[in-house]
Design an enzyme around this catalytic site. Structure first.
Site, PDB file in Angstrom:
ATOM      1  N   LEU A 127       0.843  -1.204   0.000  1.00 24.14           N
ATOM      2  CA  LEU A 127       0.000   0.000   0.000  1.00 24.14           C
ATOM      3  C   LEU A 127       0.880   1.257   0.000  1.00 24.14           C
ATOM      4  O   LEU A 127       0.464   2.322   0.443  1.00 24.14           O
ATOM      5  CB  LEU A 127      -0.976  -0.018   1.173  1.00 24.14           C
ATOM      6  CG  LEU A 127      -1.950  -1.217   1.195  1.00 24.14           C
ATOM      7  CD1 LEU A 127      -2.821  -1.194   2.449  1.00 24.14           C
ATOM      8  CD2 LEU A 127      -2.841  -1.242  -0.048  1.00 24.14           C
ATOM      9  N   ASP A 175       2.593   5.425  -7.608  1.00 22.91           N
ATOM     10  CA  ASP A 175       2.463   5.480  -6.154  1.00 22.91           C
ATOM     11  C   ASP A 175       2.731   6.884  -5.619  1.00 22.91           C
ATOM     12  O   ASP A 175       1.959   7.428  -4.828  1.00 22.91           O
ATOM     13  CB  ASP A 175       3.431   4.485  -5.491  1.00 22.91           C
ATOM     14  CG  ASP A 175       3.210   3.073  -5.984  1.00 22.91           C
ATOM     15  OD1 ASP A 175       2.192   2.832  -6.651  1.00 22.91           O
ATOM     16  OD2 ASP A 175       4.069   2.212  -5.707  1.00 22.91           O
TER      17      ASP A 175
HETATM   18  C1  GLA Z   1       4.371  -0.847  -7.753  1.00 26.34           C
HETATM   19  C2  GLA Z   1       5.116   0.305  -8.410  1.00 26.34           C
HETATM   20  C3  GLA Z   1       4.170   1.159  -9.268  1.00 26.34           C
HETATM   21  C4  GLA Z   1       3.355   0.302 -10.212  1.00 26.34           C
HETATM   22  C5  GLA Z   1       2.725  -0.882  -9.480  1.00 26.34           C
HETATM   23  C6  GLA Z   1       2.035  -1.839 -10.414  1.00 26.34           C
HETATM   24  O1  GLA Z   1       3.459  -0.348  -6.817  1.00 26.34           O
HETATM   25  O2  GLA Z   1       5.735   1.110  -7.444  1.00 26.34           O
HETATM   26  O3  GLA Z   1       4.924   2.133  -9.963  1.00 26.34           O
HETATM   27  O4  GLA Z   1       4.135  -0.133 -11.294  1.00 26.34           O
HETATM   28  O5  GLA Z   1       3.685  -1.608  -8.727  1.00 26.34           O
HETATM   29  O6  GLA Z   1       0.930  -1.253 -10.996  1.00 26.34           O
END
Ligand code: GLA
Length: 390
Positions: A127, A175
């Site tokens: 998360l 993220d």
């Molecule tokens: C991780 C990475 C994101 C994204 C997700 C998959 O959370 O940090 O940049 O690539 O995986 O959607």
């Protein structure tokens, strides 16, 4: 929370006079997985779970980091004169990486600071506790040092830059962007190729978003993540021999179907297929949501899971158990893995009157099959990172 943090700050640094108080959320992605480094769309939202921080400037060049979640590390001390990643710094390499990234981008600090954090994003849950901490640090630096020409998008990019280049995870922008730009009760429809975005209100009258934490994290996470990136880049290069595109996200599924024979390897073909179709699913899901068609949104979530499981191969047994169980419960509108994969969490949309059954049924069956308990959180969508007391 402020009191707890400031008491600790005073205990560690003499007093808390002039310390400031900050918060940065975690995130959950509703749909659009592994599309952010393929120039596609994502649809995450910020959580009310996150990382709190207290911070104050120092007169010297020292940097002090303390986590109330990891007391055993004590105060991690670093210096502005040596901004390098050190194993001994452990978690503090995340805030330190942001200080380093600021310097790289021309924002060299001339004084250090003290920082105490406490967070309630479950550990290793996918998360985004690291993005939360990176953006928290960015907000703290701009605020403490009066840097006014960096936008929240800049702070997201700096967070990603530090994670890519200081902490060695080749993550995309989703993220940090979600954490920086989050808006209460809204998800963010972000085009990762342009960083254009739009907020979409998440008003589910008779349903809730539930995160289920599998409480497993497989060691593959980082290496397999970087492998997937590489496979997509290779598939893109093969496609570029016959079609003018900058990223997989430039292709519609129809265009992909007519050019896919350019990809010579079956594994790369599956990866690219996921990236292209997932991007389309994300666009379609947001349209469905705008039309109030939550059932369609749920179907697309389910298809997203199947694609991540079979074509992108980033799910795992425990997560598939959670999703399979969810799919069988009447009142579950959609359920899928969320985040990077290989463990972590699922995200589900569940009708209000099915929430108790969801938690009980999945809770019991998961424990029986896997041997440990899952955890459930009802999602409250919160705002992005900010100073709270000023
Ligand atoms: C991780 C990475 C994101 C994204 C997700 C998959 O959370 O940090 O940049 O690539 O995986 O959607």
């Amino acid at each position: 929370m402020k009191e707890k943090l400031f008491d600790k700050f005073a205990e560690l640094f003499g007093n808390a006079d002039g310390a400031r108080f900050y918060f940065s959320p975690g995130r959950v992605n509703l749909i659009g997985e592994h599309t952010d480094y393929n120039g596609g769309h994502v649809f995450p939202c910020a959580l009310t779970l996150g990382t709190y921080g207290a911070a104050r400037r120092r007169d010297d060049r020292k940097l002090h980091f303390y986590s109330m979640n990891l007391d055993s590390f004590g105060i991690v001390e670093a210096s502005l004169d040596d901004l390098t990643n050190k194993k001994a710094y452990n978690w503090a390499n995340y805030p330190l990486g942001v200080v380093w990234a600021f310097a790289e981008k021309g924002y060299k600090l001339d004084q250090g600071f003290d920082m105490v954090i406490w967070g309630n994003i479950p550990n290793g849950s996918g998360l985004s506790s690291s993005a939360s901490l990176e953006v928290l640090t960015g907000v703290i630096l701009t605020d403490l040092f009066g840097i006014t020409d960096l936008t929240m998008t800049d702070l997201a990019l700096i967070g990603q830059y530090s994670e890519n280049n200081f902490n060695g995870c080749n993550c995309g922008i989703m993220d940090q962007f979600a954490v920086a730009m989050g808006k209460k009760d809204n998800a963010i429809f972000l085009d990762t190729s342009t960083l254009k975005y739009e907020y979409a209100p998440i008003k589910l009258k008779d349903a809730k978003i539930i995160i289920t934490n599998s409480k497993v994290k497989h060691s593959l996470v980082d290496s397999a993540y970087n492998d997937r990136r590489r496979e997509c880049a290779e598939a893109l290069a093969e496609l570029q021999a016959g079609v003018e595109i900058d990223s997989l996200g430039d292709l519609t599924p129809e265009e992909f179907e007519s050019h896919k024979s350019l990809i010579k390897d079956p594994v790369r073909l599956k990866r690219a297929k996921h990236a292209v179709y997932e991007n389309q699913r994300t666009i379609d899901a947001v349209s469905a949501l705008k039309e109030g068609n939550i059932e369609r949104f749920g179907e697309l979530m389910n298809q997203s899971h199947i694609s991540l499981r079979d074509d992108y191969e980033v799910s795992c047994e425990e997560i598939d158990i959670l999703v399979d169980l969810a799919w069988k419960i009447p009142g579950v509108i959609g359920s899928r893995i969320t985040g990077g994969g290989f463990g972590g969490c699922t995200v589900s949309i569940v009708k209000n009157d099915a929430v108790d059954t969801f938690i009980e049924t999945i809770g019991e069956a998961y424990k029986e099959k896997v041997g440990h308990e899952a955890e459930f959180y009802t999602v409250d969508i919160g705002d992005g990172a900010s100073r709270l007391d000023g």
